[in-house]
Enzyme design. Structure first.
Site, PDB file in Angstrom:
ATOM      1  N   HIS A 192       0.740  -1.116  -0.230  1.00  0.00           N
ATOM      2  CA  HIS A 192       0.074   0.022   0.073  1.00  0.00           C
ATOM      3  C   HIS A 192       0.858   1.128  -0.214  1.00  0.00           C
ATOM      4  CE1 HIS A 192      -3.575  -2.181   1.622  1.00  0.00           C
ATOM      5  NE2 HIS A 192      -3.937  -2.060   0.537  1.00  0.00           N
ATOM      6  N   ARG A 291     -10.993  -0.257 -11.925  1.00  0.00           N
ATOM      7  CA  ARG A 291     -11.141  -1.322 -10.894  1.00  0.00           C
ATOM      8  C   ARG A 291     -12.426  -1.101 -10.206  1.00  0.00           C
ATOM      9  NH1 ARG A 291      -6.081   1.370  -9.304  1.00  0.00           N
ATOM     10  NH2 ARG A 291      -4.289  -0.153  -9.159  1.00  0.00           N
ATOM     11  N   ARG A 325     -12.111  -3.646 -15.754  1.00  0.00           N
ATOM     12  CA  ARG A 325     -11.768  -5.082 -15.004  1.00  0.00           C
ATOM     13  C   ARG A 325     -12.962  -5.705 -14.156  1.00  0.00           C
ATOM     14  NH1 ARG A 325      -6.871  -5.527 -10.909  1.00  0.00           N
ATOM     15  NH2 ARG A 325      -8.492  -4.646  -9.464  1.00  0.00           N
ATOM     16  N   GLU A 412      -2.286 -12.808 -14.996  1.00  0.00           N
ATOM     17  CA  GLU A 412      -1.792 -12.475 -13.618  1.00  0.00           C
ATOM     18  C   GLU A 412      -1.113 -13.733 -13.034  1.00  0.00           C
ATOM     19  OE1 GLU A 412      -4.743  -9.935 -11.240  1.00  0.00           O
ATOM     20  OE2 GLU A 412      -5.755 -11.059 -12.784  1.00  0.00           O
ATOM     21  N   ASN A 435       1.867  -7.126 -10.656  1.00  0.00           N
ATOM     22  CA  ASN A 435       2.035  -7.579  -9.322  1.00  0.00           C
ATOM     23  C   ASN A 435       1.768  -9.002  -8.913  1.00  0.00           C
ATOM     24  OD1 ASN A 435       2.096  -4.734  -9.309  1.00  0.00           O
ATOM     25  ND2 ASN A 435       0.055  -4.304  -8.207  1.00  0.00           N
ATOM     26  N   ASP A 436       0.589  -9.355  -9.247  1.00  0.00           N
ATOM     27  CA  ASP A 436       0.288 -10.769  -9.102  1.00  0.00           C
ATOM     28  C   ASP A 436       1.047 -11.550  -9.871  1.00  0.00           C
ATOM     29  OD1 ASP A 436      -1.723 -11.271  -7.046  1.00  0.00           O
ATOM     30  OD2 ASP A 436      -3.271 -10.283  -8.088  1.00  0.00           O
ATOM     31  N   ARG A 446       3.528 -10.839  -1.682  1.00  0.00           N
ATOM     32  CA  ARG A 446       3.594  -9.588  -1.874  1.00  0.00           C
ATOM     33  C   ARG A 446       3.824  -8.537  -0.724  1.00  0.00           C
ATOM     34  NH1 ARG A 446      -1.671  -7.896  -5.577  1.00  0.00           N
ATOM     35  NH2 ARG A 446      -0.764  -6.106  -5.057  1.00  0.00           N
ATOM     36  N   CYS A 483      -0.484  -3.430 -16.842  1.00  0.00           N
ATOM     37  CA  CYS A 483      -1.375  -2.433 -15.969  1.00  0.00           C
ATOM     38  C   CYS A 483      -0.794  -2.499 -14.413  1.00  0.00           C
ATOM     39  CB  CYS A 483      -2.753  -2.807 -16.103  1.00  0.00           C
ATOM     40  SG  CYS A 483      -3.412  -4.231 -15.511  1.00  0.00           S
TER      41      CYS A 483
END
Length: 558
Positions: A192, A291, A325, A412, A435-436, A446, A483
């Protein structure tokens, strides 16, 4: 005349740069969590029970107040989720039970939070990531019951570099303009802290263990590009760095135009948004990641068709192109209305598109709402967590049955990257969520502070998967975008373009630096950088300090 920079700073620390920019100033450390006093005899258990409830209510109310004042949908969602955790009836019931059995309120709260934290860590995945949030809530609740100020950002009365073990979402989203930069001992590239620092344009470094030795008032220079913290610098040197940083931010803020390399190769720069509130006029060339889950948070029942139509239309009306998404939630990101039971490993369970296996009406309603709200906007829709070509095919059929003509899949999971060519037989585009994809490729949580280097998007194994997707897109004549957080990294943008990625989607604050980065290199230079990154690793080859040549005659015109 400004003091020339020293040839070698007196000392330096190295972490992972997660939000670009180079600035300097005195350190101000986050206050330590409140210390528990010695246990005291309890003469009035009902009073302790009442104090427990009052403290939890105060924490939830403060977080809800912050959510009401937050500027972005992402900040609102994070704060509201924390408020829900503070108001969790099971947590309160456990703390009140302990207080009724003879613990004073402070120790009852501490023990209840510790028990819940242990449960979340054991579950792993998204639940494990929330353990840090529980630590923050525990500190706030204990402070409240002891009559102390709730922990938060320090206020020394002058601009400062914020140093902390880690930052909670509640702290990060309330950073004021006096915070010059952020350095944390823990965290990772997709935490975050990293995401929100990039969104605010604040230079940030995470996973910097040496930061624990910094003291209030220490003058430091923070380079969010390289992850380097220079210590013991002179004030004249710090002032020069701040001036340069201010000039650079002003220059970037004035940057306009489409994303393209120095020789004109187009790389559209799109925005990641959670609602219409995140859109900034002129910031990007459209929305590359909408999102939609923020609309579903904090609800016991799903939003109605009409509610969804209104929320989607508010975004569609302000952008020429939007990539939506569908709901990215599940047992890893629990939403009350879904009613999904806990799983032993939520990161590998029912999440993303897989929720459709047990709650198909949720996806059908959402697809219908997206189609109804589209209007004149060019709307593309994509599914999260696609793993097989069958899932891609079935999602495409469902979306097209609702009248949506541009249908894609997110990559992902390594399986999706390995089958990119097969997915593209059924969908119109791919969007790589680094990220994933990084988390699953390296089997690295993560949020694990000791594994942040494995989640660096410049890792060659991850880039090779991105390259495979781009190659499949090129062979099929279909676009492949990125993304994830890697898309907003100005150092990586030329590498991704050289791999064949056709668009990059990021926070609005990241667009100017990425635009300038691309404008400083030719497409052929991008390809050379990509080859180097695939063979030796981007960070190792360039010592994590590579920057494109300064923009000159070939730069994008303002």
């Amino acid at each position: 005349m400004s003091e020339p920079p020293p040839a070698e700073p007196p000392g330096s620390l190295l972490g992972i740069g997660v939000s670009p920019g180079h600035t300097a100033g005195p350190v101000a450390r986050m206050a330590a969590p409140p210390e528990l006093p010695a246990r005291r005899p309890v003469v009035d258990p009902p009073a302790e029970v009442k104090a427990v409830g009052a403290a939890l209510e105060a924490v939830a109310a403060e977080l809800e107040r912050r959510a009401g004042a937050a500027a972005s949908a992402e900040a609102v969602a994070i704060l509201e989720a924390q408020a829900m955790m503070a108001a969790d009836p099971m947590l309160r019931e456990e703390a009140e039970r302990l207080a009724s059995e003879g613990l004073d309120a402070a120790h009852a709260l501490d023990a209840a939070f510790a028990a819940h934290r242990e449960q979340l860590v054991a579950l792993g995945g998204y639940f494990g990531e929330r353990a840090a949030d529980l630590d923050d809530l525990r500190n706030r609740a204990v402070a409240a019951v002891l009559g102390l100020p709730m922990p938060g950002i320090p206020s020394p009365g002058h601009p400062f570099v914020l140093v902390a073990a880690d930052l909670s979402p509640a702290d990060t989203v309330t950073l004021g303009p006096e915070v010059l930069a952020i350095v944390t001992e823990q965290g990772g590239p997709t935490s975050h802290t990293a995401i929100l620092a990039r969104a605010r344009g604040v230079p940030a470094i995470v996973a910097c263990p040496g930061a624990a030795a910094l003291a209030d008032g220490d003058p430091v220079a923070v380079d969010g590009d390289t992850g380097r913290v220079d210590t013991g610098i002179r004030e004249a040197f710090a002032q020069e760095i701040r001036v340069r940083h201010g000039l650079e931010r002003a220059r970037l803020a004035a940057s306009r135009g489409p994303g393209r390399t120095a020789d004109g190769h187009p790389v559209p720069l799109l925005l990641n948004v959670g609602s219409a509130a995140d859109l900034r006029d002129g910031a990007g060339e459209g929305v590359g990641l909408f999102r939609t889950e923020f609309l579903f948070l904090d609800r016991r029942t799903p939003p109605s068709l009409d509610e969804q139509v209104a929320a989607y239309a508010a975004v569609f009306e302000r952008s020429p192109k939007v990539v939506v998404r569908t709901l990215d939630a599940g047992t890893d990101k629990p939403l009350p209305f879904l009613g999904l039971p806990p799983e032993p490993n939520p990161a590998l369970g029912l999440r993303g598109l897989r929720v459709d296996r047990v709650r198909p009406a949720v996806l059908d309603t959402q697809l219908a709402a997206i189609a109804q709200a589209a209007g004149d906007c060019e709307v593309w829709v994509m599914a999260p967590m696609v793993a097989t070509w069958q899932e891609a095919r079935d999602f495409a059929e469902r979306a097209r049955a609702h009248g949506l003509t541009r249908v894609g899949a997110m990559v992902e999971i390594p399986a999706a990257a390995l089958l990119a060519d097969l997915l593209l037989e059924y969908v119109d585009f791919l969007s790589v969520g680094t990220n994933d994809l990084g988390q699953y490729t390296f089997a690295a949580d993560r949020m694990h502070p000791g594994l942040a280097d494995l989640l660096d998007p410049g890792q060659p194994a991850l880039l090779r998967l991105v390259a495979d997707c781009a190659r499949a897109g090129r062979d099929a004549g279909k676009p492949v975008g990125v993304c994830g957080e890697a898309a907003g990294d100005p150092r990586l943008a030329p590498v991704l373009a050289g791999l064949g990625v056709t668009s990059l989607s990021m926070s609005a604050a990241s667009v100017p630096a990425v635009r300038e980065s691309l404008a400083g290199v030719t497409f052929e230079e991008c390809r050379v950088l990509a080859e180097q990154a695939l063979s030796a690793g981007f960070r190792e080859r360039h010592d994590r300090r590579w920057k494109p040549r300064p923009s000159g005659a070939n730069a994008v015109e303002a």
